[in-house]
Design a protein around this motif. Structure first.
Motif, PDB file in Angstrom:
ATOM      1  N   GLU A  83       0.831  -1.206   0.000  1.00  0.00           N
ATOM      2  CA  GLU A  83       0.000   0.000   0.000  1.00  0.00           C
ATOM      3  C   GLU A  83       0.869   1.260   0.000  1.00  0.00           C
ATOM      4  OE1 GLU A  83      -2.253  -3.425   1.195  1.00  0.00           O
ATOM      5  OE2 GLU A  83      -0.410  -2.586   2.037  1.00  0.00           O
ATOM      6  N   GLU A  84       1.955   1.234   0.785  1.00  0.00           N
ATOM      7  CA  GLU A  84       2.872   2.376   0.829  1.00  0.00           C
ATOM      8  C   GLU A  84       3.520   2.594  -0.532  1.00  0.00           C
ATOM      9  OE1 GLU A  84       6.884   3.901   3.206  1.00  0.00           O
ATOM     10  OE2 GLU A  84       5.963   1.971   3.715  1.00  0.00           O
ATOM     11  N   SER A 132       1.605   6.605  -7.038  1.00  0.00           N
ATOM     12  CA  SER A 132       0.487   7.426  -7.528  1.00  0.00           C
ATOM     13  C   SER A 132       0.831   8.912  -7.518  1.00  0.00           C
ATOM     14  CB  SER A 132      -0.758   7.175  -6.679  1.00  0.00           C
ATOM     15  OG  SER A 132      -0.593   7.712  -5.369  1.00  0.00           O
ATOM     16  N   ASN A 133       1.878   9.283  -6.795  1.00  0.00           N
ATOM     17  CA  ASN A 133       2.257  10.696  -6.684  1.00  0.00           C
ATOM     18  C   ASN A 133       3.516  11.049  -7.475  1.00  0.00           C
ATOM     19  OD1 ASN A 133       0.295  11.869  -4.671  1.00  0.00           O
ATOM     20  ND2 ASN A 133       1.062  10.145  -3.476  1.00  0.00           N
ATOM     21  N   TRP A 134       4.140  10.041  -8.085  1.00  0.00           N
ATOM     22  CA  TRP A 134       5.380  10.288  -8.823  1.00  0.00           C
ATOM     23  C   TRP A 134       5.292   9.617 -10.189  1.00  0.00           C
ATOM     24  CZ3 TRP A 134       9.435  13.346  -7.278  1.00  0.00           C
ATOM     25  CH2 TRP A 134       9.430  13.753  -5.937  1.00  0.00           C
ATOM     26  N   ASP A 151       1.531 -11.882  -1.652  1.00  0.00           N
ATOM     27  CA  ASP A 151       0.462 -10.871  -1.675  1.00  0.00           C
ATOM     28  C   ASP A 151       1.006  -9.519  -2.111  1.00  0.00           C
ATOM     29  OD1 ASP A 151      -1.402 -12.708  -0.858  1.00  0.00           O
ATOM     30  OD2 ASP A 151      -1.225 -12.201   1.272  1.00  0.00           O
ATOM     31  N   PHE A 152       2.211  -9.175  -1.625  1.00  0.00           N
ATOM     32  CA  PHE A 152       2.855  -7.921  -2.042  1.00  0.00           C
ATOM     33  C   PHE A 152       3.055  -7.943  -3.559  1.00  0.00           C
ATOM     34  CE2 PHE A 152       5.962  -4.814  -2.910  1.00  0.00           C
ATOM     35  CZ  PHE A 152       6.028  -3.920  -1.851  1.00  0.00           C
ATOM     36  N   TYR A 153       3.544  -9.064  -4.063  1.00  0.00           N
ATOM     37  CA  TYR A 153       3.806  -9.174  -5.497  1.00  0.00           C
ATOM     38  C   TYR A 153       2.522  -9.026  -6.308  1.00  0.00           C
ATOM     39  CZ  TYR A 153       5.061 -11.272  -9.968  1.00  0.00           C
ATOM     40  OH  TYR A 153       5.243 -11.516 -11.305  1.00  0.00           O
ATOM     41  N   THR A 170      -0.487  -4.697 -10.077  1.00  0.00           N
ATOM     42  CA  THR A 170      -1.614  -3.842 -10.450  1.00  0.00           C
ATOM     43  C   THR A 170      -1.190  -2.470 -10.942  1.00  0.00           C
ATOM     44  OG1 THR A 170      -1.910  -2.936  -8.201  1.00  0.00           O
ATOM     45  CG2 THR A 170      -3.046  -4.997  -8.722  1.00  0.00           C
ATOM     46  N   GLN A 171       0.076  -2.080 -10.676  1.00  0.00           N
ATOM     47  CA  GLN A 171       0.537  -0.771 -11.148  1.00  0.00           C
ATOM     48  C   GLN A 171       1.158  -0.939 -12.536  1.00  0.00           C
ATOM     49  OE1 GLN A 171       4.031   0.399 -11.355  1.00  0.00           O
ATOM     50  NE2 GLN A 171       4.527  -1.790 -11.217  1.00  0.00           N
TER      51      GLN A 171
END
Length: 336
Positions: free
Chosen positions: A110-111, A117-119, A133-135, A140-141
């Motif tokens: 999430e971090e 999303s901001n860069w 799960d992290f992977y 998704t990005q």
């Protein structure tokens, strides 16, 4: 500060032609004109505006390097010798390609996703992904990404591997060849996945080959900080149930050696120690550290070359780097 229009006027060409030369589009520009424009750019000290280029091409020329292995006890990513060497290789190769590096340690997917999303980042290099799960969230990005030292069973993704199990096997075989039968394995937690698990599997394989038992009490979890490792070394100096130590990183091995020596134990006369990585610290210990060598800087450079090749529309093959034994003074025959 000169502008593109100034360069165009001095070269006797259009601003579009100058822009094409700056961005490497030379197909419609003669070599002589390219050389003339480049000479004027250098003479006039023109520096392209990265912001303007980003708006025009939607490319930031920034590669994000995200560390998920958080070695806080060794000072964080920049002071940790392994990550420092890896970042050196990444930066050296990016500099050759007119890219910039942004470095960040993150704790959760999430971090990471909020940060992205901001860069506007062209691509990502990530180290230490051990969580499936992290992977799954990472996928998704939209930015392409490459994995280093990550436990992700997806060879369709760009990855730079190391023969970690072979390194653990090589280190333990070396100690066994010197007559050691009671060998400690020291590495950081967690050990369920990733490079530490692979090195442990190599350790266990070497013991099995030699007909030696795997003893749970000889498996030690240790932080990577020098102070913590030195404390462990002092504690180990009180034990007499081993003759050798395989540490999964040079910085850990160096700390353990310092603690053992502070407590009056001799290396290698009393206890042999072998590390992993062959970072500069391996040659600063007394005696110098026997270790398993990997070329960390070249792994960083290779990661960048693969990533930039992908950005250019190619599909690079994944790479697995070799390891080798570097024998120095910290290992010797087992005491009798």
């Amino acid at each position: 500060m000169p502008t593109i229009s100034d360069i165009a006027r001095l070269a006797g060409v259009t601003a579009t032609t100058v822009s094409n030369v700056i961005n490497g589009n030379h197909k419609r520009v003669s070599p002589q004109t390219v050389a003339r424009i480049q000479a004027i750019i250098q003479r006039e000290g023109y520096v392209p505006s990265m912001a303007a280029r980003s708006l025009k091409t939607n490319a930031s020329k920034i590669i994000g390097v995200f560390n998920l292995i958080v070695p806080e006890e060794s000072g964080g990513s920049f002071q940790d010798p392994f990550h420092s060497a890896l970042l050196t290789g990444i930066e050296l190769e990016l500099r050759r390609s007119d890219y910039f590096m942004m470095v960040r340690t993150v704790y959760t997917a999430e971090e990471l996703l909020e940060f992205l999303s901001n860069w506007n980042i062209d691509a990502l290099i990530l180290t230490g992904i051990l969580n499936q799960d992290f992977y799954e969230q990472l996928k998704t990005q939209p930015a392409p990404f490459l994995l280093v030292d990550s436990e992700v069973h997806d060879e369709s993704r760009m990855q730079v591997h190391l023969k970690d199990r072979e390194g653990g096997l090589m280190a333990t075989r070396h100690l066994i060849s010197l007559g050691h039968e009671r060998i400690l394995f020291c590495g950081p937690a967690p050990m369920e996945e990733g490079v530490i698990k692979e090195r442990l599997m190599g350790y266990r394989q070497a013991l099995q080959e030699a007909g030696l038992p795997f003893v749970q009490e000889r498996l030690l979890l240790s932080p990577m900080g020098i102070r913590e490792a030195a404390d462990l070394g002092r504690a180990l100096a009180l034990r007499d149930d081993f003759t050798a130590i395989f540490a999964t990183a040079d910085v850990l091995a160096a700390g353990i050696m310092a603690g053992l020596q502070n407590a009056g134990r001799r290396i290698p006369e009393d206890i042999s120690v072998i590390g992993f990585d062959d970072l500069p610290v391996a040659q600063l210990t007394v005696p110098q550290l026997t270790t398993i060598r990997q070329d960390v800087v070249q792994r960083g450079r290779a990661a960048v070359r693969m990533l930039l090749s992908s950005l250019a529309g190619k599909k690079p093959d994944n790479i697995t780097f070799p390891v080798e034994l570097v024998q120095r003074g910290s290992t010797g025959p087992a005491r009798r």
